[in-house]
Design a protein around this motif. Structure first.
Motif, PDB file in Angstrom:
ATOM      1  N   ARG A   7       0.725  -1.314  -0.170  1.00 56.01           N
ATOM      2  CA  ARG A   7      -0.070  -0.011   0.023  1.00 56.01           C
ATOM      3  C   ARG A   7       0.862   1.435   0.132  1.00 56.01           C
ATOM      4  NH1 ARG A   7      -3.201  -3.099   3.701  1.00 56.01           N
ATOM      5  NH2 ARG A   7      -2.158  -2.174   5.436  1.00 56.01           N
ATOM      6  N   VAL A  10       2.158   1.980  -3.369  1.00 55.57           N
ATOM      7  CA  VAL A  10       1.035   2.469  -4.456  1.00 55.57           C
ATOM      8  C   VAL A  10       0.774   3.961  -4.009  1.00 55.57           C
ATOM      9  CG1 VAL A  10      -1.428   2.350  -4.783  1.00 55.57           C
ATOM     10  CG2 VAL A  10      -0.061   0.114  -4.689  1.00 55.57           C
ATOM     11  N   TYR A  11       0.764   4.175  -2.554  1.00 52.92           N
ATOM     12  CA  TYR A  11       0.427   5.585  -2.352  1.00 52.92           C
ATOM     13  C   TYR A  11       1.500   6.508  -2.631  1.00 52.92           C
ATOM     14  CZ  TYR A  11      -2.953   3.667   0.973  1.00 52.92           C
ATOM     15  OH  TYR A  11      -3.984   2.968   1.392  1.00 52.92           O
ATOM     16  N   VAL A  14       1.044   6.858  -6.799  1.00 55.14           N
ATOM     17  CA  VAL A  14      -0.184   7.776  -6.948  1.00 55.14           C
ATOM     18  C   VAL A  14       0.304   9.205  -6.623  1.00 55.14           C
ATOM     19  CG1 VAL A  14      -2.205   7.848  -6.514  1.00 55.14           C
ATOM     20  CG2 VAL A  14      -1.412   5.658  -6.983  1.00 55.14           C
ATOM     21  N   MET A 171      -4.812   8.550 -13.837  1.00 50.75           N
ATOM     22  CA  MET A 171      -4.544   8.253 -12.694  1.00 50.75           C
ATOM     23  C   MET A 171      -5.105   6.909 -12.140  1.00 50.75           C
ATOM     24  SD  MET A 171      -2.874  10.382 -11.174  1.00 50.75           S
ATOM     25  CE  MET A 171      -2.821   9.685  -9.617  1.00 50.75           C
ATOM     26  N   SER A 172      -6.427   6.470 -12.843  1.00 54.18           N
ATOM     27  CA  SER A 172      -6.918   4.997 -12.775  1.00 54.18           C
ATOM     28  C   SER A 172      -5.566   4.128 -13.483  1.00 54.18           C
ATOM     29  CB  SER A 172      -7.945   4.918 -13.549  1.00 54.18           C
ATOM     30  OG  SER A 172      -9.233   6.001 -13.016  1.00 54.18           O
ATOM     31  N   ILE A 175      -2.958   3.828 -11.085  1.00 53.21           N
ATOM     32  CA  ILE A 175      -3.275   3.124  -9.719  1.00 53.21           C
ATOM     33  C   ILE A 175      -3.188   1.606 -10.024  1.00 53.21           C
ATOM     34  CG2 ILE A 175      -5.214   2.436  -8.198  1.00 53.21           C
ATOM     35  CD1 ILE A 175      -5.936   5.243  -8.118  1.00 53.21           C
ATOM     36  N   SER A 178       0.525   0.559 -10.562  1.00 58.75           N
ATOM     37  CA  SER A 178       1.231   0.491  -9.271  1.00 58.75           C
ATOM     38  C   SER A 178       0.838  -0.516  -8.447  1.00 58.75           C
ATOM     39  CB  SER A 178       0.761   2.045  -8.560  1.00 58.75           C
ATOM     40  OG  SER A 178       1.155   3.108  -9.288  1.00 58.75           O
TER      41      SER A 178
END
Length: 411
Positions: A7, A10-11, A14, A171-172, A175, A178
């Motif tokens: 996570r 990913v954060y 993004v 961004m989708s 995500i 990522s």
């Protein structure tokens, strides 16, 4: 813990990609706004400098913004509704000529007041929603063109909406990518974590047995404290054996840890590999003799290599010791040195056949292909040999054919 790490990856991805995209789309919108504004002002300026009250269209190069048509010379023609005002030398309005546009007196007066007090020949007055351009003639009179700046706002609005949709789509996609990349990035960490847990579990298991025996022996000695040492010698010897086993195991684990350290710096030198192999084989002659085994050493006269001589000797010693330990009694161990393209050491022994599925695990820590052998070793020797080989950029692998197990060390 690994899910938390995923996570976090990913954060971070993004967040930073999102910031970059925001600046990128903002830059595109800003450039488009300025471009539209400059084109409109240029067109108005050209019209303002026209000496005649032309009712025609204003030329520019903003294709398809407000219904432009190709004029045949790769320039776009678009219509702009505007008002032309002719102002005399005394700043009095002489005439107002409307070209598909109209303007009320209040807006006209406010606009003229601002335009006359401005040093700019052309500009946009956002508070009034207009764009203008002015041109002063030789006699002191002035021609002013005023147009609605809606074309600029409309173009900006379209770009912003498009950018928002593209940003959401991008961004989708970021995500999703990522999440996929986080799984790939965490995979080595996951494997290392699983290996570490397995190592701790195996080390605990290996240490638990001798500790249990030592505690049992001490308990027996405590219950028979009035007995003679001679009568209790077997318990003392057993404790000594288990303690030595534990010491050897811990020494091997420390050796493995030191080999795994990135700070390990090999002492590189040039040496004769054949001479080194002969010396290692000679060292184990007595151990082989105790099992009624023979070591047959085949090596070319001189095979020079550049590596860490001491570390290479350690690998050879581990492989020969392993061959003696797990080879059949009264069998032969073959140690060969060849140099076909690149130097290679091969150490073969005749013993229990190892399934293909177990071959790849031979170099795992505490792994024993034959579970029935019991505690005949520490289960770390081959792992140490593999770690040392990797530190020296050597290739160590094994194969088993017809009960003959062969280890290859390629330089």
């Amino acid at each position: 813990m690994l899910n938390k790490l995923k996570r976090k990856i990913v954060y971070i991805n993004v967040f930073f990609v999102g910031i970059v995209l925001v600046f990128a789309f903002a830059f595109i919108c800003f450039n488009s706004y300025n471009s539209t504004k400059n084109e409109l002002l240029l067109s108005l300026q050209m019209e303002a400098e026209n000496d005649f009250f032309d009712q025609g269209s204003v030329l520019g190069n903003l294709p398809n913004l407000i219904g432009g048509k190709d004029n045949g010379d790769d320039r776009a023609k678009f219509s702009v509704s505007y008002v032309r005002i002719l102002i005399g030398r005394n700043h009095m309005i002489i005439s107002v000529n409307e070209n598909n546009a109209s303007i009320d007196n209040d807006l006209l007066n406010k606009s003229i007041n601002i335009i006359l007090n401005s040093d700019k020949k052309s500009d946009v007055i956002n508070s009034l929603g207009i764009a203008y351009s002015k041109h002063q003639y030789i006699d002191g009179s002035m021609s002013v063109i005023i147009a609605d700046n809606a074309i600029i706002d409309d173009n900006l609005r379209k770009n912003v909406i498009t950018s928002v949709f593209l940003y959401i789509f991008a961004m989708s996609l970021v995500i999703l990518i990522s999440i996929k990349l986080s799984k790939i990035a965490v995979k080595p960490v996951d494997e290392a974590w699983q290996q570490q847990k397995q190592f701790i579990s195996d080390a605990s298991h290996e240490l638990k047995t001798p500790l249990t025996v030592i505690l049992a022996n001490n308990n027996i000695l405590s219950n028979n404290k009035h007995d003679t040492i001679e009568n209790q010698q077997r318990w003392i010897n057993s404790t000594q054996d288990e303690a030595e086993y534990m010491k050897g195991l811990i020494d091997r684990m420390l050796t493995l840890a030191r080999t795994d350290e990135e700070r390990f710096v090999p002492e590189i030198s040039n040496f004769d590999l054949s001479e080194l192999v002969f010396g290692c084989a000679l060292y184990f002659e007595s151990s082989a003799y105790e099992k009624d085994m023979t070591i047959n050493c085949n090596a070319e006269n001189i095979v020079n290599v550049t590596s860490d001589k001491q570390m290479v000797a350690k690998i050879i010693n581990i492989l020969i010791e392993n061959a003696i330990k797990y080879g059949y009694s009264s069998s032969e161990i073959t140690v060969s040195v060849t140099n076909f393209g690149s130097p290679e050491i091969s150490i073969s022994n005749y013993g229990e056949s190892i399934p293909e599925s177990d071959i790849k695990h031979l170099f795992d820590r505490f792994y024993r292909a034959d579970k029935t052998r019991g505690k005949t070793g520490y289960g770390l020797g081959l792992s140490i040999a593999q770690s040392t080989a990797k530190a020296l950029n050597l290739n160590l692998f094994a194969e088993c054919k017809n009960n003959i197990i062969t280890f290859h060390l390629k330089f």
